[in-house]
Design a protein around this motif. Sequence first.
Motif: not given
Length: 486
Positions: A443-455, A458-466
Motif C-alpha cells: 500500500a505504501i508503495r502504491n501510494r508512492a507510485r501514484r505520487n511519482k515518488d519512484f525512489a 523502489d525501496r519497498v520493492r527492494n526491501l521485499l525482494a530481499d
Amino acid sequence: MSLRLYNTRTRSVEQFVPLRDDGVRVYVCGLTPSAEAHLGHARSFMFFDVLRRYLVHLGYRVTFVQNVTDVDDRSIEASRTLAKPWYEVIEHFFGSFKRSMDRLGVLEPDREPRATAYVPQIVELIAALIATGHAYAVGDGVYFDVKSFPRYGKLSGRNVAELRVGARIAPGEEKRDPLDFALWKFAKPGEPAWASPWGEGRPGWHIECSAMSHSLLGEPFDIHGGGEDLIFPHHENEIAQSESVFPAPMANFWMHGGLLQFDGKKMSKSLGNFEPLSTLLDRHDPQAIRLLFLRTGYRKPMNFTEDAIDSATSGLRKLYAAYDLLRSAPPREADGATVTPFRERFFGALDDDMNTSAALAALFDVAGAAPQLAGEGGGPQAAALLHEALELLGISPHRRARLPAGDPLAAAGPALLARLREAFAEVAEADGDVRAAIDAAIAIRNRARRNKDFALADRVRNLLADGGITLADSKEGTTWTAASGG
RNA sequence: GGCGACGUAGCCAAGUGGUAAGGCGGAGCUCUGCAAAAGCUCUAUUCCCCAGUUCGAAUCUGGGCGUCGCCUCCA
C-alpha cells in the motif's frame, strides 16, 4: 485413426483391440514399498495413468489394477535395521508413495491388491503348479521348474542355455537348476510367515502377480505394464507361472516404460542414487514433473536434472497463460473448424503409441496461436480443447499447483516482518503478521507510485525482494509471490 | 561375453524414404515509472562418423565410434 501400441511381446506396434466388449483390463506392476519411491517410479506410474485416462477417453470401460508387493526380502531386512515390524516398514513407505502419487495427480487404481491379502490364491496357484509338474518343494521353499516351460525366455528374448552359463545357485538355496525361481520361501525364525501345505513361509516375488491378475482379471487380459527392468526376470516368470497352469496366454499387450536415469545412470534402490520422491515434490510443481515426463517418449530412457524441471515449469506456465487468455476471450461466431487441425494432431499423436511429445507440441501450437484464435472468436473452442487435452494428460489448468506444501514465509517471514516494521512506521503500528505487513508495504508503495515518488516505490520493492517477495503490478492491482524455500 | 535400446540446435525432444515439430534458454523489439507477465520477430543448408542403396536418406543397408539398459533386487 485408432489406438496403436507397442507390444513388447511381438516387438512391434499393433492396433489395440480390446479382447472383450465389456471393457479393457489393465494390470500394472506396482511398487514394493520397502524403500522410499523415487522419480523413476513416478515416471512409470504416471505414464500408465495417462494411458488409462486415454483408454477411458476412447470410451472403454477400464479396469485398472496395480498391485502392491507388500512382503519381500528387502522389507524384512529394513525391519531389522530399523528395529520395526516389517509391516510398519511397508506401511510407512507405501503411505509416502500414495501421497506422492496423489500430489502427482495419478488416479487411484480401481483395485490395488496386496500380495499378503492373496496368500490363499497364491497357495492354490502353487499347488496347481506342483500338481502339473511345473514346481517342486525342497528344503528351503518351493521352486518353479524352468525346464518344464519350453517357452521360457520368449518375452525377453533370452536363450535359456545362455542364461544358465552365468547363473549360480546361492548358498542355502536348494533349487535344482540355477534358473529356477522361488514361488514360496520358508520362513526363518522371526520372519513373516503364512501357512501353506509345504511349510510356513512367504510368497516369492513374481507369484503374487500371477495369482492376483488371475483373481481380478482372468486370462488373457488386455494390457500388462511395468518398467523396462521388469521384462526379465519378473514378467518372464509371471508368464511361466500363469501359462503353465491357465489355458490362455496371460496378457495380450505387454507394455514397458523406459527407465529414468540420474547422472547418466539408472535410478535404483541398490544404487541409492536418488532423492525420495516425497521430498522432491516439496520443491517442484508436480504438474511440471508430469509435463517433463510427457515431453519424452515413454519408451525412451530419460536423464533427469533439476534444470529440466525448471524448464518444464516455464512451459507449463505458457500453457496455462494461453488457456486463461482463450477462456476469457469473447465467444463470437462459433467456428469449431479453427481448432480442428490442432485437435486432430493431438489425438492422432496419442493414437500413435502414446506419442505424448508430439501431442504436447500440438498444444503448444494452440498456445502459440492463442492470441489469433482469441481475436477470431475461436477462444472458447480452443480453451475447451486445451482443457480436455490437458485433463487427459493430468495437468489440468483447474488443478494447478498452489504454493508447495508448507508456508514459504515460515523461514524468512519473521526477519522480513522485523525489517518492514523498522523501515516503515505505518507497518510497525499495524499489528499484524507477515502477510499483513507485506500488504501494508504494498500500500505504501502504491501510494508512492501514484505520487511519482519512484525512489520510495523502489525501496519497498527492494526491501521485499530481499525477503524473497516478488511483486507484480497489473491493471487489477499488485500481487506478490514468495520464493519457495524462503 | 550374450541380448536390447539410443546418439537430431546451447539444453531437452518429435520425426523412421520426399526435403528438420515443439519446449527451455538466448537475442532484438512492443507494452510497463521500474520490474514481472504478455505479445511480435529471430535462433539446425542439417540430424555421431565413414561407405553403400535410391531420382531422393536424419530415416534403409554395412562398418566404425560413443552412451545406456537387461543378463542379480529393481518402475
